[in-house]
Design a protein around this motif. Structure first.
Motif, PDB file in Angstrom:
ATOM      1  N   ALA A 208     -21.052  -8.204 -29.977  1.00  0.00           N
ATOM      2  CA  ALA A 208     -21.391  -7.901 -28.542  1.00  0.00           C
ATOM      3  C   ALA A 208     -20.252  -6.775 -28.418  1.00  0.00           C
ATOM      4  O   ALA A 208     -18.900  -7.511 -27.596  1.00  0.00           O
ATOM      5  N   ARG A 209     -20.326  -6.248 -28.248  1.00  0.00           N
ATOM      6  CA  ARG A 209     -19.190  -4.865 -27.475  1.00  0.00           C
ATOM      7  C   ARG A 209     -19.470  -4.269 -26.521  1.00  0.00           C
ATOM      8  O   ARG A 209     -20.273  -3.703 -26.428  1.00  0.00           O
ATOM      9  N   VAL A 210     -17.999  -4.726 -25.349  1.00  0.00           N
ATOM     10  CA  VAL A 210     -18.439  -4.230 -23.582  1.00  0.00           C
ATOM     11  C   VAL A 210     -17.444  -3.088 -23.388  1.00  0.00           C
ATOM     12  O   VAL A 210     -16.179  -3.650 -23.508  1.00  0.00           O
ATOM     13  N   ALA A 211     -17.479  -2.421 -22.949  1.00  0.00           N
ATOM     14  CA  ALA A 211     -16.810  -1.164 -22.162  1.00  0.00           C
ATOM     15  C   ALA A 211     -16.628  -1.599 -21.273  1.00  0.00           C
ATOM     16  O   ALA A 211     -17.575  -1.747 -19.924  1.00  0.00           O
ATOM     17  N   LEU A 212     -15.313  -1.146 -21.022  1.00  0.00           N
ATOM     18  CA  LEU A 212     -14.998  -0.899 -19.110  1.00  0.00           C
ATOM     19  C   LEU A 212     -14.247   0.049 -18.225  1.00  0.00           C
ATOM     20  O   LEU A 212     -13.964   1.038 -19.126  1.00  0.00           O
ATOM     21  N   HIS A 213     -15.117   0.525 -17.826  1.00  0.00           N
ATOM     22  CA  HIS A 213     -14.372   2.449 -17.682  1.00  0.00           C
ATOM     23  C   HIS A 213     -14.917   2.278 -15.466  1.00  0.00           C
ATOM     24  O   HIS A 213     -14.999   1.633 -14.783  1.00  0.00           O
ATOM     25  N   CYS A 214     -12.972   2.321 -15.641  1.00  0.00           N
ATOM     26  CA  CYS A 214     -12.589   2.342 -14.312  1.00  0.00           C
ATOM     27  C   CYS A 214     -12.608   3.686 -13.524  1.00  0.00           C
ATOM     28  O   CYS A 214     -12.289   4.576 -14.024  1.00  0.00           O
ATOM     29  N   VAL A 215     -13.735   4.063 -12.490  1.00  0.00           N
ATOM     30  CA  VAL A 215     -13.883   5.031 -11.426  1.00  0.00           C
ATOM     31  C   VAL A 215     -12.904   5.406 -10.853  1.00  0.00           C
ATOM     32  O   VAL A 215     -12.060   4.676 -10.065  1.00  0.00           O
ATOM     33  N   THR A 216     -12.199   7.314 -11.009  1.00  0.00           N
ATOM     34  CA  THR A 216     -11.125   7.408 -10.550  1.00  0.00           C
ATOM     35  C   THR A 216     -11.851   8.756  -9.508  1.00  0.00           C
ATOM     36  O   THR A 216     -12.921   8.943 -10.177  1.00  0.00           O
ATOM     37  N   ASP A 229     -23.986   4.199 -27.417  1.00  0.00           N
ATOM     38  CA  ASP A 229     -24.470   4.441 -28.995  1.00  0.00           C
ATOM     39  C   ASP A 229     -23.222   3.656 -29.098  1.00  0.00           C
ATOM     40  O   ASP A 229     -23.556   3.168 -30.766  1.00  0.00           O
ATOM     41  N   THR A 230     -22.021   3.097 -28.749  1.00  0.00           N
ATOM     42  CA  THR A 230     -21.074   2.574 -28.767  1.00  0.00           C
ATOM     43  C   THR A 230     -21.204   1.479 -28.060  1.00  0.00           C
ATOM     44  O   THR A 230     -19.695   0.374 -29.462  1.00  0.00           O
ATOM     45  N   CYS A 231     -21.875   0.967 -27.262  1.00  0.00           N
ATOM     46  CA  CYS A 231     -21.729  -0.362 -26.744  1.00  0.00           C
ATOM     47  C   CYS A 231     -23.159  -1.214 -26.602  1.00  0.00           C
ATOM     48  O   CYS A 231     -23.648  -0.277 -26.878  1.00  0.00           O
ATOM     49  N   ASP A 232     -22.463  -2.270 -26.094  1.00  0.00           N
ATOM     50  CA  ASP A 232     -23.967  -3.832 -26.060  1.00  0.00           C
ATOM     51  C   ASP A 232     -23.392  -3.771 -24.358  1.00  0.00           C
ATOM     52  O   ASP A 232     -25.521  -3.622 -24.331  1.00  0.00           O
ATOM     53  N   GLY A 233     -22.873  -2.916 -23.700  1.00  0.00           N
ATOM     54  CA  GLY A 233     -22.909  -3.260 -22.310  1.00  0.00           C
ATOM     55  C   GLY A 233     -21.401  -2.783 -21.658  1.00  0.00           C
ATOM     56  O   GLY A 233     -21.224  -2.394 -22.303  1.00  0.00           O
ATOM     57  N   LEU A 234     -21.721  -2.260 -20.607  1.00  0.00           N
ATOM     58  CA  LEU A 234     -20.601  -1.951 -19.479  1.00  0.00           C
ATOM     59  C   LEU A 234     -20.463  -2.363 -18.434  1.00  0.00           C
ATOM     60  O   LEU A 234     -21.195  -3.597 -17.290  1.00  0.00           O
ATOM     61  N   ALA A 256     -27.969   1.929 -17.977  1.00  0.00           N
ATOM     62  CA  ALA A 256     -28.536   0.544 -17.249  1.00  0.00           C
ATOM     63  C   ALA A 256     -30.192   0.402 -17.575  1.00  0.00           C
ATOM     64  O   ALA A 256     -30.648  -0.517 -18.174  1.00  0.00           O
ATOM     65  N   GLU A 257     -30.655   1.935 -17.904  1.00  0.00           N
ATOM     66  CA  GLU A 257     -32.397   1.330 -18.331  1.00  0.00           C
ATOM     67  C   GLU A 257     -32.189   1.079 -20.051  1.00  0.00           C
ATOM     68  O   GLU A 257     -32.891   0.328 -20.463  1.00  0.00           O
ATOM     69  N   ARG A 258     -30.587   1.609 -20.403  1.00  0.00           N
ATOM     70  CA  ARG A 258     -30.814   0.951 -22.466  1.00  0.00           C
ATOM     71  C   ARG A 258     -29.452  -0.424 -22.739  1.00  0.00           C
ATOM     72  O   ARG A 258     -29.728  -1.137 -23.522  1.00  0.00           O
ATOM     73  N   MET A 259     -28.936  -0.942 -21.462  1.00  0.00           N
ATOM     74  CA  MET A 259     -28.431  -1.645 -21.710  1.00  0.00           C
ATOM     75  C   MET A 259     -27.213  -2.090 -20.373  1.00  0.00           C
ATOM     76  O   MET A 259     -27.706  -1.704 -19.184  1.00  0.00           O
ATOM     77  N   ALA A 302     -15.676  -9.659 -15.296  1.00  0.00           N
ATOM     78  CA  ALA A 302     -16.623 -10.115 -15.626  1.00  0.00           C
ATOM     79  C   ALA A 302     -17.032  -9.210 -16.682  1.00  0.00           C
ATOM     80  O   ALA A 302     -17.961  -9.027 -17.030  1.00  0.00           O
ATOM     81  N   ARG A 303     -16.307  -8.686 -18.042  1.00  0.00           N
ATOM     82  CA  ARG A 303     -16.417  -8.127 -18.870  1.00  0.00           C
ATOM     83  C   ARG A 303     -16.505  -9.079 -20.179  1.00  0.00           C
ATOM     84  O   ARG A 303     -17.136  -9.825 -20.426  1.00  0.00           O
ATOM     85  N   VAL A 304     -15.359 -10.288 -19.356  1.00  0.00           N
ATOM     86  CA  VAL A 304     -15.007 -11.248 -20.097  1.00  0.00           C
ATOM     87  C   VAL A 304     -17.127 -12.618 -20.264  1.00  0.00           C
ATOM     88  O   VAL A 304     -17.422 -12.547 -21.297  1.00  0.00           O
ATOM     89  N   LEU A 305     -17.349 -12.280 -19.145  1.00  0.00           N
ATOM     90  CA  LEU A 305     -18.484 -12.904 -18.909  1.00  0.00           C
ATOM     91  C   LEU A 305     -20.060 -12.602 -19.569  1.00  0.00           C
ATOM     92  O   LEU A 305     -20.784 -12.527 -20.177  1.00  0.00           O
ATOM     93  N   LEU A 306     -19.531 -10.839 -19.222  1.00  0.00           N
ATOM     94  CA  LEU A 306     -20.778 -10.123 -19.941  1.00  0.00           C
ATOM     95  C   LEU A 306     -20.983 -10.401 -21.007  1.00  0.00           C
ATOM     96  O   LEU A 306     -22.036 -10.709 -21.509  1.00  0.00           O
ATOM     97  N   ARG A 307     -19.576 -10.045 -22.237  1.00  0.00           N
ATOM     98  CA  ARG A 307     -19.323 -10.440 -23.567  1.00  0.00           C
ATOM     99  C   ARG A 307     -20.086 -11.966 -24.267  1.00  0.00           C
ATOM    100  O   ARG A 307     -20.410 -11.647 -24.798  1.00  0.00           O
TER     101      ARG A 307
END
Length: 327
Positions: A208-216, A229-234, A256-259, A302-307
Motif C-alpha cells: 500500500a504505497r501512498v504519495a504525498l504532494h505538497c502544492v506550491t 502508475d507508482t502509487c495506490d493512493g495520494l 481520483a478515478e484510479r485511486m 492523512a497519509r497514515v490513515l489512508l495507508r
C-alpha cells in the motif's frame, strides 16, 4: 502497579557521539529508566523491554505495529499501561498509527527527548517520568494512545512537532494539550474523541504505497504524471482551506478515478472546507472531481490513515467514512 516500557532508539537513548566503528552508543531501556529521578519513589514497577533501536526516521509501519502488538500482550498480561520511548522525528505519526488500532482501555503513551542524555538540561528523564505517570493513571484510561512530553499530554490526532530543536516542540494547534502532569498528578482537561479501532492489515504495508504532494506556488502537474502508475493512493497538501492551481484540478480528478486522493491543507492547523469556494481548483471543485475531504487531519496524519485503510482493503465508502470520523 506495573507499567511496561518499550524502548526504541532516538535522541533519548543516544549516550555519545559516533564510535570508532561509526556506530552510535545507545542506552538500553533499563539505563534510560535508571537515570530518571523520582521514578523509584513513584511506586511503580517497570517491565522494561528493548526493541528496534533505530532512529525514528527509519521506523516502518510494520515495526510500529509490532510494538503495538507487544504492548497489547503486555496489557493482557496485567500491565496497567504502556510507555514507548522513541525518536521525536516521526513520533506524531507513529503515535497516530498506534491510536488508530489500539483496542484497550489501558493507556499507550509515547514519549521521547530533544536533548541527548549527555547534554545540559536533558529532557528525557522528565518526559519518561511523566509518561509513566500517565500510563499508570486511572484518569488516562480509555483515552487511547497519548503523547506525554514537557509535562503536557497530547492526543495523537492533534499533536505536531513544530520546532526542530526546542524542548517545547510538541504542540496541538487545533486543540491544545488534553492534559498536564502537575506535581506528579495527571490532570485531564479535555477528553479526545475515541472510535472503534481499525482492523490490522493482513498484507504487508509495502503493498500500500501512498504519495504525498505538497502544492506550491506556480505548481504544475508534471510531478503528478506518474503517480497512478507508482502509487495506490495520494494525499494532496493544498493551499489554505484546500485549494490548488486550476491546472492541477483535472489531473487530480483523473487520478481520483484510479485511486483514492485525499485533500488536506498544508497550513499546519485548521480544516479543509467543503463548500465555501467554487472556482476551478477550489475545495468544492476538487470534491466534485472525486477527492476525499481530509477535514482537520494534517497531510502526514492523512497519509497514515489512508495507508492503513488501503492495507486493510477498505472500499471507497469506508475510506470516506473513516476520514469523516478521524478528520
Amino acid at each position: 502497579m506495573r507499567v511496561a516500557l518499550f524502548a526504541l532508539g532516538g535522541t533519548i537513548s543516544v549516550s555519545g557521539g559516533p564510535g570508532r566503528d561509526g556506530g552510535v552508543p545507545r542506552l538500553t531501556g533499563a539505563e534510560i529508566a535508571t537515570a530518571v529521578p523520582g521514578l523509584a519513589e513513584a511506586g511503580m514497577e517497570l517491565d522494561v523491554r528493548d526493541v528496534q533501536a533505530v532512529p525514528s526516521a527509519s521506523l516502518t509501519f510494520a515495526q510500529v505495529l509490532d510494538v503495538v502488538a507487544a504492548a497489547s500482550s503486555a496489557v493482557r498480561n496485567g500491565a496497567l499501561g504502556v510507555v514507548v520511548t522513541q525518536g521525536t522525528d516521526t513520533l506524531e505519526e507513529t503515535a497516530f498509527l498506534a491510536d488508530l488500532v489500539w483496542p484497550h482501555e489501558a493507556p499507550l503513551v509515547f514519549t521521547g527527548a530533544m536533548r541527548k542524555p549527555t547534554l545540559a538540561g536533558a529532557d528525557g528523564p522528565a518526559n519518561v517520568l511523566a509518561a509513566v505517570r500517565v500510563a499508570a493513571s486511572d484518569r488516562a484510561r480509555s483515552l487511547g494512545a497519548l503523547v506525554a512530553v514537557n509535562d503536557e499530554i497530547h492526543a495523537p490526532r492533534w499533536v505536531r512537532k513544530a520546532h526542530s530543536t526546542s524542548t517545547a516542540t510538541f504542540v496541538s494547534p487545533n486543540a491544545g494539550p488534553v492534559g498536564h502532569v502537575v506535581e506528579g498528578r495527571v490532570r485531564i482537561m479535555a477528553v479526545p474523541p475515541r472510535h472503534e479501532p481499525l482492523p490490522l492489515p493482513a498484507e504487508p504495508f509495502a503493498a500500500a504505497r501512498v504519495a504525498l504532494h505538497c502544492v506550491t506556488f506556480d505548481d504544475d502537474a508534471a510531478l503528478l504524471g506518474t503517480a497512478a502508475d507508482t502509487c495506490d493512493g495520494l494525499v494532496v497538501a493544498g493551499f489554505g482551506v484546500g485549494h490548488v492551481p486550476s491546472a492541477l484540478a483535472p489531473v487530480l480528478g483523473t487520478l481520483a478515478e484510479r485511486m483514492p486522493v485525499v485533500l488536506t491543507s498544508r497550513t499546519g492547523s485548521g480544516s479543509v472546507l467543503r463548500n465555501a469556494y467554487s472556482a476551478a481548483g477550489s475545495e468544492t471543485d476538487l470534491q466534485r472531481r472525486g477527492l476525499i475531504n481530509g477535514g482537520m487531519l494534517d497531510p502526514y496524519k492523512a497519509r497514515v490513515l489512508l495507508r492503513l485503510l488501503l492495507a486493510t482493503g477498505a472500499g471507497s465508502e469506508e475510506m470516506a467514512a473513516a476520514f469523516v470520523r478521524h478528520g
